[in-house]
Design a protein around this motif. Structure first.
Motif, mmCIF file in Angstrom:
data_model
loop_
_atom_site.group_PDB
_atom_site.id
_atom_site.type_symbol
_atom_site.label_atom_id
_atom_site.label_comp_id
_atom_site.label_asym_id
_atom_site.label_seq_id
_atom_site.Cartn_x
_atom_site.Cartn_y
_atom_site.Cartn_z
ATOM 1 N N UNK A 121 0.864 -1.187 0.000
ATOM 2 C CA UNK A 121 0.000 0.000 0.000
ATOM 3 C C UNK A 121 0.892 1.226 0.000
ATOM 4 N N UNK A 122 0.512 2.243 -0.764
ATOM 5 C CA UNK A 122 1.194 3.541 -0.738
ATOM 6 C C UNK A 122 0.158 4.589 -0.361
ATOM 7 N N UNK A 123 0.426 5.334 0.700
ATOM 8 C CA UNK A 123 -0.493 6.368 1.185
ATOM 9 C C UNK A 123 0.059 7.732 0.794
ATOM 10 N N UNK A 124 -0.623 8.403 -0.132
ATOM 11 C CA UNK A 124 -0.158 9.683 -0.661
ATOM 12 C C UNK A 124 -1.060 10.797 -0.145
ATOM 13 N N UNK A 125 -0.670 11.421 0.939
ATOM 14 C CA UNK A 125 -1.445 12.533 1.502
ATOM 15 C C UNK A 125 -0.940 13.848 0.940
ATOM 16 N N UNK A 126 -0.914 13.929 -0.361
ATOM 17 C CA UNK A 126 -0.426 15.122 -1.054
ATOM 18 C C UNK A 126 -0.954 15.079 -2.480
ATOM 19 N N UNK A 127 -0.892 16.212 -3.143
ATOM 20 C CA UNK A 127 -1.214 16.287 -4.562
ATOM 21 C C UNK A 127 -0.033 16.905 -5.298
ATOM 22 N N UNK A 128 0.106 16.561 -6.556
ATOM 23 C CA UNK A 128 1.210 17.094 -7.346
ATOM 24 C C UNK A 128 0.783 17.325 -8.778
ATOM 25 N N UNK B 276 -3.485 4.873 -2.365
ATOM 26 C CA UNK B 276 -4.553 5.671 -1.771
ATOM 27 C C UNK B 276 -4.071 7.112 -1.757
ATOM 28 N N UNK B 277 -4.874 8.034 -2.288
ATOM 29 C CA UNK B 277 -4.398 9.409 -2.428
ATOM 30 C C UNK B 277 -5.467 10.420 -2.035
ATOM 31 N N UNK B 278 -5.008 11.524 -1.486
ATOM 32 C CA UNK B 278 -5.897 12.599 -1.048
ATOM 33 C C UNK B 278 -6.501 13.328 -2.245
ATOM 34 N N UNK B 279 -7.794 13.569 -2.161
ATOM 35 C CA UNK B 279 -8.459 14.337 -3.217
ATOM 36 C C UNK B 279 -7.976 15.784 -3.216
ATOM 37 N N UNK B 280 -7.662 16.302 -2.030
ATOM 38 C CA UNK B 280 -7.196 17.680 -1.920
ATOM 39 C C UNK B 280 -8.123 18.517 -1.057
ATOM 40 N N UNK C 265 -5.536 13.350 6.318
ATOM 41 C CA UNK C 265 -5.858 12.451 7.417
ATOM 42 C C UNK C 265 -6.806 11.351 6.952
ATOM 43 N N UNK C 266 -7.810 11.742 6.174
ATOM 44 C CA UNK C 266 -8.747 10.740 5.650
ATOM 45 C C UNK C 266 -8.026 9.703 4.797
ATOM 46 N N UNK C 267 -7.044 10.157 4.043
ATOM 47 C CA UNK C 267 -6.286 9.248 3.177
ATOM 48 C C UNK C 267 -5.508 8.223 3.988
ATOM 49 N N UNK C 268 -4.837 8.667 5.037
ATOM 50 C CA UNK C 268 -4.088 7.731 5.880
ATOM 51 C C UNK C 268 -5.020 6.711 6.518
ATOM 52 N N UNK C 269 -6.205 7.145 6.906
ATOM 53 C CA UNK C 269 -7.189 6.224 7.482
ATOM 54 C C UNK C 269 -7.594 5.168 6.454
ATOM 55 N N UNK C 270 -7.850 5.593 5.225
ATOM 56 C CA UNK C 270 -8.234 4.633 4.180
ATOM 57 C C UNK C 270 -7.057 3.720 3.828
ATOM 58 N N UNK C 271 -5.840 4.253 3.861
ATOM 59 C CA UNK C 271 -4.671 3.404 3.634
ATOM 60 C C UNK C 271 -4.581 2.319 4.698
ATOM 61 N N UNK C 272 -4.895 2.682 5.947
ATOM 62 C CA UNK C 272 -4.944 1.684 7.005
ATOM 63 C C UNK C 272 -6.000 0.632 6.725
ATOM 64 N N UNK C 273 -7.152 1.066 6.219
ATOM 65 C CA UNK C 273 -8.209 0.121 5.860
ATOM 66 C C UNK C 273 -7.740 -0.832 4.763
ATOM 67 N N UNK C 274 -7.035 -0.301 3.781
ATOM 68 C CA UNK C 274 -6.501 -1.147 2.713
ATOM 69 C C UNK C 274 -5.517 -2.168 3.276
ATOM 70 N N UNK C 275 -4.731 -1.754 4.264
ATOM 71 C CA UNK C 275 -3.785 -2.675 4.894
ATOM 72 C C UNK C 275 -4.512 -3.798 5.620
#
Length: 344
Positions: free
Chosen positions: A125-132, A153-157, A222-232
């Motif tokens: 799993x890769x948790x991307x709490x950023x946008x680029x 899993x990535x943050x919408x922004x 924060x929501x992204x990290x939570x969903x990344x945990x769910x994926x784990x």
């Protein structure tokens, strides 16, 4: 762990989910501002890397606090402390990647290199709490990770940075995450858009911070990290499940919010940890038949007395009927419905 402080854990029934899976055996990469060692993350951190200069050389330092907070939301394990933080997947491992000096000041190039590194280290799993910016290197890295069966899993922004869903959340195959508040309603800070897949708690989220302390954050990070945990959790319980099916399990079991069906604020709904770990979810593509078939009449045996044709028709009819039933279940899964408890 104080439930009132970590309201998102109670909202998501995290302790109930932990009786089913805690993320053991899963590595979650966190390309961010690095991760500072913290008592609540003891034993959870594996040496990573610094994409940009100025860190410790292995991702295990953080002067901003953002990466440490995201790591805690995923894998902190202070279950017996009144002030400690508990992550969604407390037995998962965190691969820290220093790719942004102050979180939001990172570059697409550094994020791309961080994703490449995560794939090379076999992160699931890769948790991307950023946008680029979706430049060629970052797009290539994201697509390569998807091809490598990695759940991204990535943050919408957040509103203020842009009103559009950012990249890599906008990339097909990436789980794009929006946010909800404590009442389960759309968080004012979260952007909306057709790319949103699921939402998770994003307001006043308590987690690990610098110098062994704690932080409270608000945003789709924060929501992204939570969903990344769910994926784990899912990848731990179902280790053979492809990344696309992990995402499908999250969206198919989400609790619908807003207008019935998928919408631009909530996506398919708020993640449901327990349902994602227990529901019998038909595989991708199966539910798209849109067919509800009556049980077929059994065909007569052929001249050889072979009932294979009859069995095949009966099986096909059952599969199609189940597909139709899945569609009805998925569309009716509203916030006031109990989660499915169809145990495996």
């Amino acid at each position: 762990m104080e439930e009132e402080r970590q309201w998102h854990l109670k909202s998501l029934h995290a302790l109930e989910a932990h009786a089913l899976s805690q993320g053991e055996g899963v590595v979650v990469a966190v390309p961010d501002s690095g991760v500072s060692p913290h008592p609540d993350l003891a034993g959870s951190l594996v040496p990573g890397t610094d994409i940009i200069p100025g860190g410790s050389g292995n991702g295990l330092s953080d002067t901003d606090g953002h990466g440490t907070g995201m790591a805690g939301l995923i894998a902190a394990h202070a279950k017996n402390s009144s002030i400690g933080a508990l992550g969604i997947a407390p037995r998962a491992k965190i691969l820290p990647i220093y790719s942004s000096p102050a979180h939001r000041d990172g570059t697409s190039e550094a994020l791309a290199e961080g994703i490449d590194y995560a794939v090379s280290r076999h992160a699931q799993v890769i948790s991307v709490s950023a946008t680029g910016a979706p430049d060629a290197h970052l797009q290539r890295a994201v697509k390569a990770a998807i091809q490598a069966n990695v759940t991204i899993v990535a943050a919408a922004g957040n509103i203020g940075t842009s009103s559009l869903v950012g990249y890599p959340a906008s990339e097909p195959g990436v789980i794009a995450v929006g946010g909800v508040d404590r009442n389960g309603n759309h968080a004012a800070i979260s952007v909306s858009g057709p790319e949103i897949d699921v939402v998770a708690p994003a307001v006043n989220i308590y987690s690990t911070g610098l110098n062994g302390g704690y932080r409270v954050g608000t945003g789709t990070s924060d929501a992204t990290a939570i969903v990344a945990g769910a994926a784990a959790l899912i990848r731990s319980k179902y280790p053979s499940l492809p990344a696309a099916e992990v995402a499908h399990r999250l969206t198919a079991t989400a609790v619908d919010k807003g207008p019935p069906g998928r919408d631009d604020q909530y996506g398919y709904g708020v993640i449901d940890l327990v349902a994602a770990l227990t529901a019998d979810v038909p595989p991708l593509g199966f539910e798209s038949t849109g067919v509800t078939a009556p049980a077929p009449t059994a065909a007569a045996p052929d001249a050889r007395g072979d009932n294979g044709t009859a069995r095949g028709l009966a099986t096909l009819g059952a599969l199609l009927a189940a597909g139709g039933a899945y569609l009805v279940w998925r569309r009716r899964r509203r916030a006031d419905d109990p989660p499915p408890r169809i145990s495996r």
